[in-house]
Structures are given as C-alpha cells and as structure tokens.
Design a protein around this motif. Sequence first.
Motif, PDB file in Angstrom:
ATOM      1  N   LEU A 144       0.876  -1.200  -0.134  1.00  0.00           N
ATOM      2  CA  LEU A 144      -0.068   0.151   0.106  1.00  0.00           C
ATOM      3  C   LEU A 144       0.760   1.167   0.057  1.00  0.00           C
ATOM      4  O   LEU A 144       1.844   1.216   0.667  1.00  0.00           O
ATOM      5  CB  LEU A 144      -0.933  -0.020   1.288  1.00  0.00           C
ATOM      6  N   VAL A 145       0.737   2.186  -0.924  1.00  0.00           N
ATOM      7  CA  VAL A 145       1.389   3.349  -1.105  1.00  0.00           C
ATOM      8  C   VAL A 145       0.448   4.668  -1.109  1.00  0.00           C
ATOM      9  O   VAL A 145      -0.472   4.360  -1.938  1.00  0.00           O
ATOM     10  CB  VAL A 145       2.371   3.353  -2.399  1.00  0.00           C
ATOM     11  N   GLY A 146       0.844   5.755  -0.553  1.00  0.00           N
ATOM     12  CA  GLY A 146      -0.124   6.894  -0.405  1.00  0.00           C
ATOM     13  C   GLY A 146       0.331   7.989   0.612  1.00  0.00           C
ATOM     14  O   GLY A 146       1.472   7.764   1.230  1.00  0.00           O
ATOM     15  N   PRO A 147      -0.502   8.819   0.830  1.00  0.00           N
ATOM     16  CA  PRO A 147      -0.070   9.963   1.468  1.00  0.00           C
ATOM     17  C   PRO A 147      -0.004   9.444   3.126  1.00  0.00           C
ATOM     18  O   PRO A 147      -0.777   8.673   3.527  1.00  0.00           O
ATOM     19  CB  PRO A 147      -1.354  10.723   1.523  1.00  0.00           C
ATOM     20  N   LEU A 148       0.889  10.118   3.598  1.00  0.00           N
ATOM     21  CA  LEU A 148       1.416   9.525   4.941  1.00  0.00           C
ATOM     22  C   LEU A 148       0.467  10.844   6.159  1.00  0.00           C
ATOM     23  O   LEU A 148       0.592  10.418   7.383  1.00  0.00           O
ATOM     24  CB  LEU A 148       2.722   9.616   5.291  1.00  0.00           C
ATOM     25  N   GLU A 157      -5.952   9.592  -2.333  1.00  0.00           N
ATOM     26  CA  GLU A 157      -5.792   8.542  -3.294  1.00  0.00           C
ATOM     27  C   GLU A 157      -4.372   7.585  -2.795  1.00  0.00           C
ATOM     28  O   GLU A 157      -3.306   8.217  -2.442  1.00  0.00           O
ATOM     29  CB  GLU A 157      -5.323   9.170  -4.761  1.00  0.00           C
ATOM     30  N   TYR A 158      -4.931   6.448  -2.824  1.00  0.00           N
ATOM     31  CA  TYR A 158      -3.981   5.394  -2.293  1.00  0.00           C
ATOM     32  C   TYR A 158      -3.750   4.402  -3.473  1.00  0.00           C
ATOM     33  O   TYR A 158      -4.586   4.265  -4.290  1.00  0.00           O
ATOM     34  CB  TYR A 158      -4.155   4.628  -1.138  1.00  0.00           C
ATOM     35  N   VAL A 205      -3.749  -0.653  -8.079  1.00  0.00           N
ATOM     36  CA  VAL A 205      -5.048  -0.046  -8.116  1.00  0.00           C
ATOM     37  C   VAL A 205      -5.214   1.018  -7.407  1.00  0.00           C
ATOM     38  O   VAL A 205      -4.929   1.030  -6.139  1.00  0.00           O
ATOM     39  CB  VAL A 205      -6.171  -1.446  -7.654  1.00  0.00           C
ATOM     40  N   LYS A 206      -5.973   1.987  -8.213  1.00  0.00           N
ATOM     41  CA  LYS A 206      -5.909   3.324  -7.441  1.00  0.00           C
ATOM     42  C   LYS A 206      -7.286   3.211  -6.577  1.00  0.00           C
ATOM     43  O   LYS A 206      -8.328   2.879  -7.163  1.00  0.00           O
ATOM     44  CB  LYS A 206      -5.936   4.481  -8.221  1.00  0.00           C
ATOM     45  N   VAL A 207      -7.225   3.660  -5.194  1.00  0.00           N
ATOM     46  CA  VAL A 207      -8.268   3.880  -4.635  1.00  0.00           C
ATOM     47  C   VAL A 207      -8.488   5.180  -3.821  1.00  0.00           C
ATOM     48  O   VAL A 207      -7.603   5.543  -3.097  1.00  0.00           O
ATOM     49  CB  VAL A 207      -8.388   2.452  -3.338  1.00  0.00           C
ATOM     50  N   MET A 208      -9.571   5.641  -3.808  1.00  0.00           N
ATOM     51  CA  MET A 208      -9.798   6.858  -2.851  1.00  0.00           C
ATOM     52  C   MET A 208     -10.421   6.581  -1.488  1.00  0.00           C
ATOM     53  O   MET A 208     -11.166   5.749  -1.222  1.00  0.00           O
ATOM     54  CB  MET A 208     -10.894   7.697  -3.660  1.00  0.00           C
ATOM     55  N   ALA A 209      -9.784   6.995  -0.619  1.00  0.00           N
ATOM     56  CA  ALA A 209      -9.863   6.606   0.913  1.00  0.00           C
ATOM     57  C   ALA A 209     -10.123   7.848   1.575  1.00  0.00           C
ATOM     58  O   ALA A 209      -9.374   8.769   1.577  1.00  0.00           O
ATOM     59  CB  ALA A 209      -8.715   5.862   1.370  1.00  0.00           C
ATOM     60  N   ALA A 217      -2.588   6.494  13.014  1.00  0.00           N
ATOM     61  CA  ALA A 217      -3.443   5.318  12.514  1.00  0.00           C
ATOM     62  C   ALA A 217      -2.681   4.396  11.770  1.00  0.00           C
ATOM     63  O   ALA A 217      -1.642   4.575  11.286  1.00  0.00           O
ATOM     64  CB  ALA A 217      -4.727   5.714  11.699  1.00  0.00           C
ATOM     65  N   LEU A 218      -3.268   3.223  11.529  1.00  0.00           N
ATOM     66  CA  LEU A 218      -2.583   2.070  10.633  1.00  0.00           C
ATOM     67  C   LEU A 218      -3.621   1.950   9.591  1.00  0.00           C
ATOM     68  O   LEU A 218      -4.666   1.712   9.713  1.00  0.00           O
ATOM     69  CB  LEU A 218      -2.286   0.691  11.580  1.00  0.00           C
ATOM     70  N   PHE A 219      -3.216   2.111   8.096  1.00  0.00           N
ATOM     71  CA  PHE A 219      -3.862   1.719   7.078  1.00  0.00           C
ATOM     72  C   PHE A 219      -3.237   0.443   6.477  1.00  0.00           C
ATOM     73  O   PHE A 219      -2.021   0.216   6.672  1.00  0.00           O
ATOM     74  CB  PHE A 219      -3.804   2.965   6.140  1.00  0.00           C
ATOM     75  N   ALA A 220      -4.124  -0.253   5.654  1.00  0.00           N
ATOM     76  CA  ALA A 220      -3.634  -1.501   4.961  1.00  0.00           C
ATOM     77  C   ALA A 220      -4.417  -1.560   3.561  1.00  0.00           C
ATOM     78  O   ALA A 220      -5.791  -1.039   3.637  1.00  0.00           O
ATOM     79  CB  ALA A 220      -3.698  -2.743   5.684  1.00  0.00           C
ATOM     80  N   GLY A 221      -3.934  -2.335   2.587  1.00  0.00           N
ATOM     81  CA  GLY A 221      -4.640  -2.617   1.449  1.00  0.00           C
ATOM     82  C   GLY A 221      -5.231  -3.917   1.540  1.00  0.00           C
ATOM     83  O   GLY A 221      -4.625  -4.808   2.124  1.00  0.00           O
ATOM     84  N   VAL A 222      -6.341  -4.061   1.176  1.00  0.00           N
ATOM     85  CA  VAL A 222      -7.202  -5.507   1.049  1.00  0.00           C
ATOM     86  C   VAL A 222      -7.755  -5.831  -0.224  1.00  0.00           C
ATOM     87  O   VAL A 222      -8.376  -5.122  -0.820  1.00  0.00           O
ATOM     88  CB  VAL A 222      -8.181  -5.616   1.804  1.00  0.00           C
TER      89      VAL A 222
END
Length: 296
Positions: A144-148, A157-158, A205-209, A217-222
């Motif tokens: 998962l890559v994106g803004p920190l 966008e991630y 895959v681009k995902v708007m979160a 917080a801890l984010f993850a891609g699924v």
Amino acid sequence: DNYFDVDPYGFQLYTDYVISSDDYALSPKVTLEAGKKYRATFDCRFQYAYDTYHPDCIHNFEFTVGPGATAADQTTVLASYKNFQLDPPYYQVIPFELYFTPETSGDYNFGWHVTTDGSVTDVLRLVHARIEEVFDNDLKATALVGPLNPTNGAESEYTVNVLNNGNNTIDNYKVQVVRLDGDNKVVLGEKEVTTPLASLTSTEVKVMATPDVEGEALFAGVVVLNNDQDTSNDTTNPLTVVVAKAGTMPFNALLTTNENTTSETRIPVSFTKRYSTVESDYYPSDFPEKREGTLY
C-alpha cells in the motif's frame, strides 16, 4: 506453507578463489501431493557485487528438487543461472521463485546448488525459504502506497499493488483501503475491478480513501475475491499515517526534479529518503488569506 527462517546469518556457502564450488543448501523434507503445483521461494544474499573491486564476482548456480537430502537425490533442476552478476550495492537479498509439479506424492527436498568458478571470493547466504501450494484462485495484496499525512474527512488517493498468485485469470474482485482497529478492518475506500488479471501478474489499483479519525493510525490495502483459496495474503503490511484534523489543507505537492522524476511531499521540508535533498517551496499564493493552521 513450509517456511524456513535461518536468520540472523543464514545458511552460508563460501566461494573460494582457489577451488571451484560444488555445494548445496538443502531444505528440510516437505510432503507434496502428485499433480499439485508448488512455488518455492529462496531469498539469497550476496555479500559482494560486480564492480571495480570485484571484477570477477560472477556466479553459477541452480535450484533443484529431489526425493532426498543428498546431491545424488537432487534429480530435477528447476532453474539454472550461468554468469550471474549483481550491480552494487553489496549485501543484496534477491528472491528467486521456482515452480514444481510432482508426478508422485511423497517427501521432497529443495536445494540451492552453487558451482561458481574458483576465481571468485564471496559469501552467499540462504536467508529464507518457503514452499507453498499454488491455488487456482488466489489474489495477494502486496503493498500500500499513498499520503502519510491525509486529512480527516477528506479523500486521498492510495495505490494498492495486487498480485494474481493463482493459476486462473481473475476478472472480478474488490480492492479496499482500510484502517486497522485491533482485529477489525474499517473500510475507508473501495474499488471494484473487472479488468482481467492473468496468472502470476501484478497490477496497481488506485483507491480513494477517506480517513475517519485524527492522529496516528494504521492503514492497509485489502483484496476481496469470492472463492479465494488463500486468505492469509489478502492484507498488506500496515502503513503508519498521521491524520490531520478535519479542514486542514493537505500538503500533496508533486515535485519534478532535473531528472524528470517525481516525489510527493506533504511537509515544507521533506528528507524522506537517505541522501535525498528534495525540498518544497511554498509561496503566499499557495495559502488562502485569513486561513488558520499550523506548519509542522
């Protein structure tokens, strides 16, 4: 899974400048079923690299499998590498993936067979090894890559890297960005994907979160796939983010260097990588008038 961890130093194979190598690093026995497809992954560490100081650092080796733990038992060559060389830096760990479908059920040993010429001095290490079944339907979320530093309540966008780890082409699945809350996964954004993904290929895959809390917080891609036969690899490693309070103007300026590469920065001075000299400059026009806030 059959996972073998031989840290901290790994299983060491020395190449000597006097005599040529003819050495094996062998796995413990693993029980395989006939007709099933298996993936063997070897993480191999090379101490030196091909450069001015080691101009002869060129290796020969192969990966093998057989019904026993002797050289004579290693009857099947899965892959062979001749005149293999690495560019600097030193101490690289390189993963090698091999595939094997046994004709008969039973116990097998996998091997790394090094036959480097005697002119080379190096230290090779087998750090990790994994033997796993390849399923028909199996998607893996790898990163998962994106803004920190996203903003609470504002979309960011991630990118989730997805690998088709199975035998079949997959053309209907979902990709999510979630916030890890203990054992729970709070979905912050989701995208449905219908583009076919062939076996053993990857996609981004681009995902708007939209973050729903403030602070760390801890984010993850699924990845979500119906009839996924291996759900243990559906979630990426966590990404630590610091979510700004609602209404905060996010720093998401895309910079272009002299080499025409880009680097995303979210704070006025960002040394996010060793030896990096990326710096972002903000002008008065970048900030709305009478806007209150804090620069970190």
